[in-house]
Design a protein around this motif. Structure first.
Motif, PDB file in Angstrom:
ATOM      1  N   LEU A 443       1.879   2.875  -9.537  1.00 58.77           N
ATOM      2  CA  LEU A 443       0.807   2.677 -10.514  1.00 58.77           C
ATOM      3  C   LEU A 443      -0.335   1.765 -10.087  1.00 58.77           C
ATOM      4  O   LEU A 443      -1.466   2.227  -9.992  1.00 58.77           O
ATOM      5  CB  LEU A 443       1.372   2.164 -11.857  1.00 58.77           C
ATOM      6  CG  LEU A 443       0.349   1.965 -12.989  1.00 58.77           C
ATOM      7  CD1 LEU A 443      -0.317   3.283 -13.325  1.00 58.77           C
ATOM      8  CD2 LEU A 443       1.007   1.364 -14.222  1.00 58.77           C
ATOM      9  N   GLY A 444      -0.064   0.485  -9.843  1.00 61.83           N
ATOM     10  CA  GLY A 444      -1.162  -0.482  -9.759  1.00 61.83           C
ATOM     11  C   GLY A 444      -1.844  -0.607  -8.424  1.00 61.83           C
ATOM     12  O   GLY A 444      -2.811  -1.360  -8.298  1.00 61.83           O
ATOM     13  N   TYR A 445      -1.355   0.131  -7.391  1.00 61.26           N
ATOM     14  CA  TYR A 445      -1.915  -0.083  -6.059  1.00 61.26           C
ATOM     15  C   TYR A 445      -2.054   1.245  -5.326  1.00 61.26           C
ATOM     16  O   TYR A 445      -1.142   2.070  -5.355  1.00 61.26           O
ATOM     17  CB  TYR A 445      -1.017  -1.022  -5.253  1.00 61.26           C
ATOM     18  CG  TYR A 445      -1.689  -1.564  -4.023  1.00 61.26           C
ATOM     19  CD1 TYR A 445      -2.765  -2.431  -4.129  1.00 61.26           C
ATOM     20  CD2 TYR A 445      -1.259  -1.197  -2.752  1.00 61.26           C
ATOM     21  CE1 TYR A 445      -3.398  -2.930  -2.998  1.00 61.26           C
ATOM     22  CE2 TYR A 445      -1.884  -1.695  -1.613  1.00 61.26           C
ATOM     23  CZ  TYR A 445      -2.964  -2.557  -1.748  1.00 61.26           C
ATOM     24  OH  TYR A 445      -3.601  -3.045  -0.644  1.00 61.26           O
ATOM     25  N   PRO A 446      -3.171   1.453  -4.626  1.00 59.94           N
ATOM     26  CA  PRO A 446      -3.432   2.746  -3.981  1.00 59.94           C
ATOM     27  C   PRO A 446      -2.898   2.832  -2.550  1.00 59.94           C
ATOM     28  O   PRO A 446      -3.605   2.530  -1.598  1.00 59.94           O
ATOM     29  CB  PRO A 446      -4.960   2.819  -3.984  1.00 59.94           C
ATOM     30  CG  PRO A 446      -5.375   1.386  -3.813  1.00 59.94           C
ATOM     31  CD  PRO A 446      -4.341   0.565  -4.534  1.00 59.94           C
ATOM     32  N   GLY A 447      -1.656   3.204  -2.395  1.00 62.72           N
ATOM     33  CA  GLY A 447      -1.129   3.358  -1.047  1.00 62.72           C
ATOM     34  C   GLY A 447       0.057   2.464  -0.788  1.00 62.72           C
ATOM     35  O   GLY A 447       0.663   1.891  -1.698  1.00 62.72           O
ATOM     36  N   THR A 448       0.378   2.306   0.482  1.00 57.39           N
ATOM     37  CA  THR A 448       1.547   1.525   0.858  1.00 57.39           C
ATOM     38  C   THR A 448       1.366   0.040   0.581  1.00 57.39           C
ATOM     39  O   THR A 448       0.254  -0.479   0.641  1.00 57.39           O
ATOM     40  CB  THR A 448       1.865   1.727   2.355  1.00 57.39           C
ATOM     41  OG1 THR A 448       3.099   1.086   2.655  1.00 57.39           O
ATOM     42  CG2 THR A 448       0.767   1.155   3.241  1.00 57.39           C
ATOM     43  N   THR A 449       2.469  -0.638   0.263  1.00 57.95           N
ATOM     44  CA  THR A 449       2.441  -2.104   0.177  1.00 57.95           C
ATOM     45  C   THR A 449       2.666  -2.710   1.554  1.00 57.95           C
ATOM     46  O   THR A 449       2.352  -3.876   1.778  1.00 57.95           O
ATOM     47  CB  THR A 449       3.549  -2.624  -0.757  1.00 57.95           C
ATOM     48  OG1 THR A 449       4.828  -2.232  -0.233  1.00 57.95           O
ATOM     49  CG2 THR A 449       3.381  -2.076  -2.170  1.00 57.95           C
TER      50      THR A 449
END
Length: 700
Positions: A443-449
């Motif tokens: 949800l809150g982040y676009p792509g890999t952490t």
């Protein structure tokens, strides 16, 4: 005679201690210490000599070495107030505040009216961050009219931490009448005023703090943060530059400056500011998160480069914690009721809330027990709505990342979901501690952490299609449908098509300025050039800044756009007014390579079709995911040329555009994008599958 004279001169005198006391009062500590040793050598007033010698050590920075002397003195004279008090001061000087408090409490038990012991106790409780007890002791001193100059500020600090900011304001205002140029007091007043009277009052206090101490670092930081939060990014950048001029070596200024630059649409410069910080302070994981997050906005960064930046964060901050991963004893039964934990700083009036509400509302409570770990600075009405959908709510604000990890582990969470990624106030270090056997980001982040501690990234085939060049540290788990569910806000009905009255097409973008890259403006210029007489309306809360205005226009100029066709509109933070402004545009144009998610959904709900271009990573494919979910995949371009062609096709047929506008909300409401029940079942199936895989790994 000579030898007798020599002996009498070197023999310790019974007056050595008295002389030591006089030298001590005169500030001649080295000589005073020598006289104390003479007294001890002669066996005169041992306890009293030890106390004075130990006190000298505390005052001269040798408190640790003084502790044995003072402990001996206290043991020799267990009811000697001076000995116990001196021991407490030595403990306080070595930051052993618990022992210091114990000593001062002993003094007060022997002599309740000892003002200095009360004062020392209060300051030691401040050291322990025991705000409640400190406040009570300071209040006693205040009532007795015995506050000294050094007491007012810590007293106010304790009130501030107890959220009694109005009382703190009264107290600080009184002290400023005594010491009107005290920069620290003005700073604390600014903090308390922000919570009681708002931003404007606190701004003036912070300015006074800086006036009386041009190197009051915290005042610059808070002042810049207030301007940033209240849509005056130009002033936020100016204050940050002023701070850097005052002390360029103070690294946190780079963070404020980077955030201000990003809001001004200068993402390249923002990333450079964050890089300067982490190069000088490589252990700063929060600033490193800023660096990798804002790297997503860069139009020159490849998918591979984005991954490597995230992987570096993992190697530097998360990987070392793998050695402390716990052994999980969760019951490995595939079909049992699972404990699901959602971790977020955004359980409030935030865009992420609109995408989790329906999932929480439709979770199958017979199969899943839902926990929320909320790291909130403040709550609001949306928080209360979310709380109503969650079985176990954990307020974790103020808890350290490792404390949170221990809490989650003790709660026996089976699947832990990160809802923030590298955004503000994230809990990625908690996830790096691996408190749950299965960990997911969504949800809150676009792509890999970048975190190898996170097992899965929840996605869909439009966000991460087969063959994507994007690289993930997590296993990508694509749902068989769109991986988001939009809870439509209360909103006015879509307006009539503006082009009917204007007799020209108005394109628009309501995305924040950080997303406006050179690549995005080139796409927009292509649309303008493809549709004669069209205009482009750019709305943002940061548009009031001349610096932002000039930076954006320069981009349009370099993209070959006619600047007379660019229109700016101030953005409203009030949702109803914000949504009503979609009535000013006919067609929305997405940003690139970081596209809009919430803004795309809002535009569609208000009847405004969105043209997007799909890129090589998640941040550049949000529009593709949303538009395909509502059956408008034809509005997804695969090249800049196609972007302009789609704009021309939509703009040319006014009747069809009008028909699309009038029916778009109904179409969206009936689509998978707004199907809360279907979304909840799909997510739960994914959770169950992830859990089953973990259970099978345990059996192996």
């Amino acid at each position: 005679m000579t030898s007798l004279s020599y002996a009498s001169a070197t023999m310790p005198s019974a007056d050595s201690l008295a002389e030591a006391k006089m030298l001590f009062k005169a500030g001649r500590y080295t000589e005073a210490a020598a006289r104390c040793r003479e007294s001890l050598g002669a066996g005169h007033a041992v306890a009293e000599s030890l106390v004075l010698l130990g006190s000298i050590g505390t005052l001269t920075g040798a408190a640790k070495e003084s502790l044995p002397l003072l402990k001996l003195a206290a043991s020799l004279a267990p009811k000697n107030i001076s000995a116990i008090n001196a021991l407490g001061l030595a403990h306080k000087a070595t930051s052993n505040y618990a022992q210091a408090c114990s000593c001062f409490e002993q003094v007060l038990a022997l002599s309740p009216d000892q003002t200095e012991a009360l004062r020392n106790l209060a300051h030691s409780q401040i050291g322990q961050k025991n705000w409640q007890k400190a406040q009570a002791v300071f209040a006693k001193l205040y009532q007795q009219k015995k506050l000294s100059g050094k007491d007012w500020l810590p007293y106010a600090t304790s009130l501030h931490h107890l959220k009694r900011n109005a009382d703190a304001v009264v107290l600080l205002s009184q002290f400023l009448k005594i010491d009107p140029e005290n920069a620290d007091t003005w700073y604390m007043l600014g903090m308390c005023l922000y919570h009681t009277q708002g931003a404007l009052a606190s701004i003036e206090a912070y300015k006074k703090s800086i006036k009386y101490n041009p190197k009051k670092h915290e005042a610059y930081i808070n002042l810049a943060a207030i301007y940033q939060k209240h849509a005056n990014t130009g002033m936020a950048a100016q204050i940050s530059r002023q701070a850097l001029e005052a002390d360029e070596r103070y690294l946190p200024f780079q963070v404020n400056y980077g955030l201000a630059l990003a809001a001004l649409g200068k993402s390249h410069e923002a990333v450079e500011a964050f890089k300067r910080y982490i190069d000088a302070a490589p252990g700063s994981y929060r600033c490193h998160s800023n660096y990798v997050f804002y790297s997503q906005y860069l139009d020159y960064a490849s998918a591979k480069d984005i991954y490597h930046r995230h992987n570096e964060w993992n190697l530097r901050h998360a990987q070392p914690l793998q050695r402390v991963w716990p052994k999980h004893s969760n019951d490995p039964s595939p079909e049992r009721r699972l404990r699901i934990g959602y971790v977020s700083p955004d359980f409030r009036a935030h865009s992420c809330s609109w995408f989790i509400m329906d999932l929480l509302a439709h979770h199958d409570r017979s199969a899943f027990e839902i926990h929320a770990y909320a790291n909130l600075e403040r709550t609001d009405s949306i928080t209360e709505k979310l709380k109503a959908e969650i079985e176990v709510w954990h307020d974790v604000e103020g808890m350290s990342e490792t404390e949170l990890a221990r809490t989650i582990y003790k709660d026996g969470i089976d699947i832990l979901i990160d809802l923030a990624g590298h955004t503000a106030r994230n809990s990625l270090i908690t996830f790096a501690c691996k408190p749950a056997p299965v960990q997911v980001t969504w949800l809150g982040y676009p792509g890999t952490t970048g975190l190898t501690a996170i097992d899965y990234r929840l996605s869909d085939p439009w966000l991460t299609p087969d063959g994507t060049p994007e690289i993930f540290s997590e296993t990508v788990y694509n749902l068989p449908r769109v991986s988001h569910c939009f809870r439509a806000p209360d909103a006015p009905e879509a307006t009539a098509l503006p082009a009917r009255e204007n007799e020209f097409i108005t394109f628009g973008s309501f995305n924040n300025f950080a997303k406006i890259s050179d690549a995005a403006v080139r796409l927009w210029a292509a649309a303008l050039n493809a549709v004669p007489r069209s205009k482009f309306l750019l709305k943002s809360r940061d548009i009031g800044s001349q610096e932002a205005h000039d930076a954006i226009l320069d981009r349009f100029r370099r993209a070959g756009a006619d600047l007379s066709r660019i229109v700016f509109a101030n953005g409203s933070e009030r949702q109803a007014q914000h949504l009503s402004q979609y009535g000013l545009i006919d067609i929305a144009l997405d940003t690139f390579p970081y596209g809009g998610m919430t803004t795309t959904c809002e535009a569609l709900w208000m009847g405004v079709p969105v043209i997007t271009m799909a890129g090589d990573r998640t941040s550049a494919r949000y529009g593709a995911s949303v538009l395909n979910a509502v059956g408008l995949g034809e509005l997804v371009a695969d090249s800049p040329e196609r972007f302009g062609e789609i704009a021309a096709e939509l703009a040319t047929n006014i009747d069809e555009l009008e028909k699309l506008r009038s029916g778009l909300r109904t179409r969206m409401a009936a689509s998978p994008l707004c199907d809360g029940i279907g979304f909840a079942r799909a997510v739960e199936d994914a959770y169950r599958d992830m859990w089953t895989r973990w259970c099978q790994s345990r059996q192996g």
